[in-house]
Design a protein around this motif. Sequence first.
Motif, PDB file in Angstrom:
ATOM      1  N   ALA A  38       2.505 -24.593 -37.814  1.00  9.61           N
ATOM      2  CA  ALA A  38       3.368 -25.574 -38.470  1.00  9.61           C
ATOM      3  C   ALA A  38       3.889 -25.054 -39.805  1.00  9.61           C
ATOM      4  N   ASN A  39       3.110 -24.195 -40.446  1.00 12.41           N
ATOM      5  CA  ASN A  39       3.513 -23.675 -41.751  1.00 12.41           C
ATOM      6  C   ASN A  39       3.978 -22.228 -41.692  1.00 12.41           C
ATOM      7  N   TRP A  40       4.200 -21.765 -40.511  1.00 11.57           N
ATOM      8  CA  TRP A  40       4.539 -20.359 -40.313  1.00 11.57           C
ATOM      9  C   TRP A  40       6.001 -20.104 -40.687  1.00 11.57           C
ATOM     10  N   LYS A  41       6.179 -19.009 -41.357  1.00  4.73           N
ATOM     11  CA  LYS A  41       7.541 -18.550 -41.596  1.00  4.73           C
ATOM     12  C   LYS A  41       7.649 -17.157 -41.029  1.00  4.73           C
ATOM     13  N   SER A  42       8.585 -16.991 -40.133  1.00  2.00           N
ATOM     14  CA  SER A  42       8.712 -15.691 -39.483  1.00  2.00           C
ATOM     15  C   SER A  42       8.969 -14.615 -40.535  1.00  2.00           C
ATOM     16  N   PRO A  43       8.242 -13.501 -40.412  1.00  2.00           N
ATOM     17  CA  PRO A  43       8.385 -12.430 -41.404  1.00  2.00           C
ATOM     18  C   PRO A  43       9.781 -11.814 -41.324  1.00  2.00           C
ATOM     19  N   GLY A  44      10.335 -11.518 -42.461  1.00  2.00           N
ATOM     20  CA  GLY A  44      11.648 -10.884 -42.493  1.00  2.00           C
ATOM     21  C   GLY A  44      12.672 -11.902 -42.705  1.00  2.00           C
ATOM     22  N   LEU A  50       6.562 -18.596 -31.106  1.00  2.00           N
ATOM     23  CA  LEU A  50       5.928 -19.594 -30.257  1.00  2.00           C
ATOM     24  C   LEU A  50       5.069 -18.906 -29.199  1.00  2.00           C
ATOM     25  N   ASP A  51       5.596 -17.848 -28.635  1.00  2.00           N
ATOM     26  CA  ASP A  51       4.822 -17.084 -27.657  1.00  2.00           C
ATOM     27  C   ASP A  51       3.537 -16.566 -28.283  1.00  2.00           C
ATOM     28  N   MET A  52       3.672 -16.063 -29.494  1.00  2.00           N
ATOM     29  CA  MET A  52       2.489 -15.551 -30.167  1.00  2.00           C
ATOM     30  C   MET A  52       1.452 -16.657 -30.359  1.00  2.00           C
ATOM     31  N   THR A  53       1.905 -17.813 -30.787  1.00  2.00           N
ATOM     32  CA  THR A  53       0.991 -18.926 -30.991  1.00  2.00           C
ATOM     33  C   THR A  53       0.277 -19.289 -29.690  1.00  2.00           C
ATOM     34  N   ALA A  54       1.063 -19.411 -28.621  1.00  2.00           N
ATOM     35  CA  ALA A  54       0.465 -19.770 -27.332  1.00  2.00           C
ATOM     36  C   ALA A  54      -0.542 -18.706 -26.901  1.00  2.00           C
ATOM     37  N   ASP A  55      -0.187 -17.472 -27.142  1.00  2.00           N
ATOM     38  CA  ASP A  55      -1.081 -16.379 -26.785  1.00  2.00           C
ATOM     39  C   ASP A  55      -2.406 -16.507 -27.532  1.00  2.00           C
ATOM     40  N   LYS A 108       0.121  -4.535 -34.395  1.00  2.00           N
ATOM     41  CA  LYS A 108       1.038  -5.520 -34.964  1.00  2.00           C
ATOM     42  C   LYS A 108       0.692  -6.927 -34.509  1.00  2.00           C
ATOM     43  N   ARG A 109       0.406  -7.044 -33.219  1.00  2.00           N
ATOM     44  CA  ARG A 109       0.124  -8.379 -32.700  1.00  2.00           C
ATOM     45  C   ARG A 109      -1.150  -8.947 -33.334  1.00  2.00           C
ATOM     46  N   THR A 110      -2.174  -8.114 -33.398  1.00  2.00           N
ATOM     47  CA  THR A 110      -3.420  -8.570 -34.000  1.00  2.00           C
ATOM     48  C   THR A 110      -3.189  -8.991 -35.451  1.00  2.00           C
ATOM     49  N   THR A 111      -2.421  -8.181 -36.141  1.00  2.00           N
ATOM     50  CA  THR A 111      -2.120  -8.515 -37.537  1.00  2.00           C
ATOM     51  C   THR A 111      -1.448  -9.881 -37.637  1.00  2.00           C
ATOM     52  N   ARG A 112      -0.488 -10.127 -36.762  1.00  2.00           N
ATOM     53  CA  ARG A 112       0.197 -11.422 -36.829  1.00  2.00           C
ATOM     54  C   ARG A 112      -0.733 -12.581 -36.475  1.00  2.00           C
ATOM     55  N   PHE A 113      -1.612 -12.316 -35.525  1.00  2.00           N
ATOM     56  CA  PHE A 113      -2.604 -13.346 -35.205  1.00  2.00           C
ATOM     57  C   PHE A 113      -3.372 -13.735 -36.460  1.00  2.00           C
ATOM     58  N   LEU A 114      -3.853 -12.730 -37.152  1.00  2.00           N
ATOM     59  CA  LEU A 114      -4.673 -13.019 -38.328  1.00  2.00           C
ATOM     60  C   LEU A 114      -3.837 -13.696 -39.413  1.00  2.00           C
ATOM     61  N   GLN A 115      -2.610 -13.254 -39.550  1.00  2.00           N
ATOM     62  CA  GLN A 115      -1.754 -13.900 -40.549  1.00  2.00           C
ATOM     63  C   GLN A 115      -1.568 -15.374 -40.212  1.00  2.00           C
ATOM     64  N   LEU A 116      -1.344 -15.629 -38.923  1.00  2.00           N
ATOM     65  CA  LEU A 116      -1.188 -17.017 -38.500  1.00  2.00           C
ATOM     66  C   LEU A 116      -2.436 -17.833 -38.827  1.00  2.00           C
ATOM     67  N   ILE A 117      -3.579 -17.244 -38.568  1.00  2.00           N
ATOM     68  CA  ILE A 117      -4.833 -17.952 -38.845  1.00  2.00           C
ATOM     69  C   ILE A 117      -4.967 -18.230 -40.338  1.00  2.00           C
TER      70      ILE A 117
END
Lengths: 208, 208
Positions: free
Chosen positions: B202-208, B154-159, A188-197
């Motif tokens: 900046a353009n991210w929309k949280s899923p769900g 935000l945590d995900m982004t920082a990661d 899941k985390r990897t997927t979100r990373f790629l989505q963010l990218i």
Amino acid sequence: MVEKQRRRPGETREKLMNAALTLVGKERHFASLGIREVTRQAGVVPTSFYRHFRNMDDLGLQLVDELGLVLRRMMREARANVLQADKLIEESVAIFISHAQANRSFFMFMAQGLAGESRAVQEGIRSEMRFFASELANDLRRLRLVDHLTDQDLDMTADLVVRSVAFSLTDLLGVSPDDDYQIGQIRKRTTRFLQLIFVGAANWKSPG
Amino acid sequence: MVEKQRRRPGETREKLMNAALTLVGKERHFASLGIREVTRQAGVVPTSFYRHFRNMDDLGLQLVDELGLVLRRMMREARANVLQADKLIEESVAIFISHAQANRSFFMFMAQGLAGESRAVQEGIRSEMRFFASELANDLRRLRLVDHLTDQDLDMTADLVVRSVAFSLTDLLGVSPDDDYQIGQIRKRTTRFLQLIFVGAANWKSPG
DNA sequence: CAGCCCTGTGTACATTCGTACACATAAGCG
DNA sequence: CGCTTATGTGTACGAATGTACACAGGGCTG
């Protein structure tokens, strides 16, 4: 006097390479493996090693070549299975993780080699990753999902994707292969990373 | 009979840790270092090793602790120097690269340890990276640059940022420390990676 | 069939390794 | 001052390592 029947050519060589991979799979680092250790694992006398490899670095280089094959197989499967762009990322990540599980030792070797002690192996793995990234860039171009990007920016995006996935390897290899929960989390985390990218790529404006 | 004057306490211990780092800096992999090798490099008799460390893994763990200090120093400098959000990414990357150059061996040790053979060292480094990422997330929260993100996103982004930068380490450590051109390329590429990620955020929309 | 090469084995050896043990010195503390 | 503790050195040894060398047998080519 000791009767030996002729085995398939290259059999011992395979045994040695598999032995090295097996040891790497058991939490051992490739750089710390010795010739005797590998031949012992392979069930072969130490001096046999020299019939196929000049030293451990040489064996490492040949493993990199095989790693290339593994990666290409994975790429082919991904291309075959990811038909519609809809679930593209999820499915690609799933395929990656399933291959990483099926070839755990190989991918461990890859993760280790990135910061390994043989410069040649290091460069070999890096080169495989570059190739993989460039193929990914081609696929993205073909799918026309990110049409507004220049070739260079597309390459950058693909590169970042490959790096992120590669880094997930170290997560994946750090947990037990049976721990489905943790593996799911990593997926899941990897997927979100790629989505963010990809969100970034979709809104990217080339500087200048 | 041999007269020895009392040295600063912990001096040998430092010498041993520095010796290990020095060897790591010379293209050697930590996992392949032996006790005798390290003591030899430190100019100390082998048995002295046991006065300070139980084995090489133990030494590795203590190196991880020191690595934490290095990372904290870097973070502090970044916080002090990156005042306006304008050039935030460029400056941060520059500071990172300059620290990585100044503490090359330390960062090599870190890159190696991520896929190293001691599970404890591996976990230690991973933990340092998590801490670093969470601090970065706090800073981002404080700067209010990405206000619309949930804490989790935000945590995900920082990661992802920390991972990307960490991966750049393997690029950086693969080129000569004097090769300013290549280092500049790595700096630019890393900068663009982070920019891409932030555009995504900046353009991210949280899923769900 | 004869000869050669390729691959695997067995033996051998100098080197290196990790570590145990006994000893020496300096520091800290009563 | 005398005792304990922390830290360093020297010696020692069994185990493991890399590699050299001589040898054996199967497969291929002439």
